[in-house]
Motif scaffolding. Structure first.
Motif, PDB file in Angstrom:
ATOM      1  N   GLU A   1     -53.014  -4.771   0.218  1.00 46.97           N
ATOM      2  CA  GLU A   1     -52.259  -6.004   0.604  1.00 46.97           C
ATOM      3  C   GLU A   1     -51.742  -6.012   1.967  1.00 46.97           C
ATOM      4  O   GLU A   1     -51.774  -6.901   2.524  1.00 46.97           O
ATOM      5  N   GLU A   2     -51.127  -4.670   2.192  1.00 48.49           N
ATOM      6  CA  GLU A   2     -50.375  -4.452   3.282  1.00 48.49           C
ATOM      7  C   GLU A   2     -51.228  -4.618   4.643  1.00 48.49           C
ATOM      8  O   GLU A   2     -51.191  -5.422   5.685  1.00 48.49           O
ATOM      9  N   LEU A   3     -52.632  -3.845   4.371  1.00 48.02           N
ATOM     10  CA  LEU A   3     -53.456  -3.927   5.456  1.00 48.02           C
ATOM     11  C   LEU A   3     -54.246  -5.268   5.470  1.00 48.02           C
ATOM     12  O   LEU A   3     -54.346  -5.714   6.726  1.00 48.02           O
TER      13      LEU A   3
ATOM     14  N   ILE B   1     -51.974  -7.116   7.864  1.00 46.75           N
ATOM     15  CA  ILE B   1     -51.616  -6.694   9.074  1.00 46.75           C
ATOM     16  C   ILE B   1     -52.953  -7.508   9.634  1.00 46.75           C
ATOM     17  O   ILE B   1     -52.896  -8.026  10.885  1.00 46.75           O
ATOM     18  N   MET B   2     -53.996  -7.378   9.179  1.00 51.95           N
ATOM     19  CA  MET B   2     -55.247  -7.961   9.810  1.00 51.95           C
ATOM     20  C   MET B   2     -55.194  -9.595   9.901  1.00 51.95           C
ATOM     21  O   MET B   2     -55.484 -10.155  10.941  1.00 51.95           O
ATOM     22  N   ALA B   3     -54.497 -10.296   9.216  1.00 52.19           N
ATOM     23  CA  ALA B   3     -54.193 -11.710   9.238  1.00 52.19           C
ATOM     24  C   ALA B   3     -53.348 -11.791  10.566  1.00 52.19           C
ATOM     25  O   ALA B   3     -53.541 -12.722  11.329  1.00 52.19           O
ATOM     26  N   ARG B   4     -52.347 -10.859  10.816  1.00 54.77           N
ATOM     27  CA  ARG B   4     -51.518 -11.124  12.090  1.00 54.77           C
ATOM     28  C   ARG B   4     -52.186 -10.960  13.194  1.00 54.77           C
ATOM     29  O   ARG B   4     -51.988 -11.624  14.420  1.00 54.77           O
TER      30      ARG B   4
ATOM     31  N   GLN C   1     -62.530  -1.958   8.175  1.00 54.57           N
ATOM     32  CA  GLN C   1     -63.829  -2.511   8.353  1.00 54.57           C
ATOM     33  C   GLN C   1     -64.018  -3.673   7.023  1.00 54.57           C
ATOM     34  O   GLN C   1     -64.395  -4.787   7.683  1.00 54.57           O
ATOM     35  N   VAL C   2     -63.599  -3.429   5.877  1.00 46.18           N
ATOM     36  CA  VAL C   2     -63.803  -4.211   4.967  1.00 46.18           C
ATOM     37  C   VAL C   2     -62.803  -5.399   4.923  1.00 46.18           C
ATOM     38  O   VAL C   2     -63.252  -6.556   4.761  1.00 46.18           O
ATOM     39  N   VAL C   3     -61.612  -4.977   5.208  1.00 43.66           N
ATOM     40  CA  VAL C   3     -60.528  -6.138   5.500  1.00 43.66           C
ATOM     41  C   VAL C   3     -60.751  -6.920   6.663  1.00 43.66           C
ATOM     42  O   VAL C   3     -60.737  -8.237   6.418  1.00 43.66           O
ATOM     43  N   PHE C   4     -61.417  -6.403   7.639  1.00 43.27           N
ATOM     44  CA  PHE C   4     -61.713  -6.998   8.784  1.00 43.27           C
ATOM     45  C   PHE C   4     -62.733  -8.242   8.696  1.00 43.27           C
ATOM     46  O   PHE C   4     -62.785  -9.471   8.820  1.00 43.27           O
ATOM     47  N   HIS C   5     -63.794  -7.753   7.914  1.00 43.86           N
ATOM     48  CA  HIS C   5     -64.863  -8.551   7.476  1.00 43.86           C
ATOM     49  C   HIS C   5     -64.397  -9.893   6.530  1.00 43.86           C
ATOM     50  O   HIS C   5     -64.673 -11.045   6.653  1.00 43.86           O
TER      51      HIS C   5
END
Length: 246
Positions: A3-5, A8-11, A63-67
Motif C-alpha cells: 500500500e505504501e508503494l 508513492i507511485m500515486a504521488r 513495475q506491477v504497481v506502475f502499470h
C-alpha cells in the motif's frame, strides 16, 4: 507494505506535483523496463545473490504497481483488482488444495480459462507474442505436442536440425538465409526440448561461459590483446579453456 508503494507511485504520477519522467510514461514505454526487471530477478537467482534478489524483486514489484496505477488513471482497473485477480486464479487452479475432489491438470485448467476469454480456439492461442523468441518457440512446440504433432523421440528432432543446417548453407539470398536461420533456431529449440533442456537457460549459460573465457583471454594478454592475430587469440582461448575458465 504494498500500500505504501502504491501511494508513492500515486504521488509520482500526480499531474501537478509529481515527477515529470514518471508522469509522461505509458504502458508501452514502461513495458521494456518490466521485462528487464524480470531478467534481473533471474540473474540474481542464478548468481545466488540473496541481497540482489531482494532488491530486484522490489524493482519488479514496482513495475506491477506502475502499470496498475496507469490503468487506474485510465479507469480500467486498480492494484486491488490485480491482486484479487491473481488470488482468484491461484485458488481456481488448485482445487485439490482449496476445494474438494481431484484436480484436473494445470494445463487443462489454463486451457479452459483461455476458452472463456477468446474466440481463438487454436491450441496455440494465448502464447504471448512479446515473450523472448527462444521461450516462445518452446511454448509453441509444447502446445503443438499436446495435439500429437511432435517427434516421437529426440532423434527425429536431431535430424531436423541437420536438415535445417543444410538449408541455411544452400540459401542463395539474404532473405532466404534469414528465413532458414530462423527455421534452424526453431529446430534447435525443439531438439533441446526433446532432450529435456531449457534452451533459454542453456543459452544464458553459454553466454556466461563465453564471457568468462573471453575475459580470461584479455587478462592474460593485457594491453596487447587488441593487436594480436586471430591465431594468437585462438591460442589464448585454448589456454583459457585449459585453465578451466569455463
Amino acid at each position: 507494505m504494498i500500500e505504501e508503494l502504491r501511494d508513492i507511485m500515486a504521488r509520482l504520477r500526480d499531474p501537478e506535483t509529481g515527477c515529470p519522467w514518471d508522469i509522461e510514461q505509458d504502458f508501452a514505454t514502461i513495458a521494456p523496463y518490466t521485462i528487464e526487471e524480470a531478467y534481473e530477478v533471474a540473474d540474481a537467482i542464478e548468481r545466488g545473490d540473496m541481497d540482489g534478489l531482494r532488491d530486484e524483486l522490489g524493482d519488479l514489484q514496482l513495475q506491477v504497481v506502475f502499470h496498475a496505477r496507469m490503468a487506474e488513471e485510465a479507469g480500467a482497473f486498480d492494484l486491488k483488482d490485480v491482486l484479487d485477480s491473481i488470488s482468484a486464479k491461484m485458488i481456481r487452479r488448485h482445487p485439490h488444495v482449496f476445494g474438494n475432489g481431484a484436480s484436473p491438470g494445470w494445463e487443462e485448467i489454463k486451457a479452459a480459462e483461455r476458452a472463456g476469454k477468446s474466440e481463438d480456439d487454436s491450441a496455440l492461442a494465448g502464447v504471448a507474442g512479446a515473450l523472448p523468441a527462444l521461450l516462445r518457440a518452446e511454448k509453441l512446440q509444447k502446445r503443438a505436442a499436446r495435439t500429437g504433432f511432435d517427434w516421437p523421440d529426440d532423434e527425429g528432432a536431431r535430424e531436423k536440425v541437420a536438415e535445417e543446417i543444410d538449408e541455411v548453407r544452400e540459401a542463395r539470398s539474404n532473405d532466404h538465409r534469414f528465413e532458414e536461420m530462423g527455421d534452424l533456431l526453431f529446430a534447435v529449440v525443439n531438439w533441446a526440448r526433446k532432450l529435456g533442456i531449457d534452451p533459454e537457460a542453456a543459452l544464458r549459460a553459454a553466454n556466461a561461459k563465453f564471457e568468462r573465457r573471453f575475459r580470461a583471454m584479455e587478462e592474460m594478454a593485457g594491453d596487447a590483446f587488441a593487436g594480436l592475430s586471430l591465431d594468437e587469440k585462438e591460442a589464448l582461448w585454448v589456454e583459457a579453456k585449459r585453465k578451466k575458465a569455463a
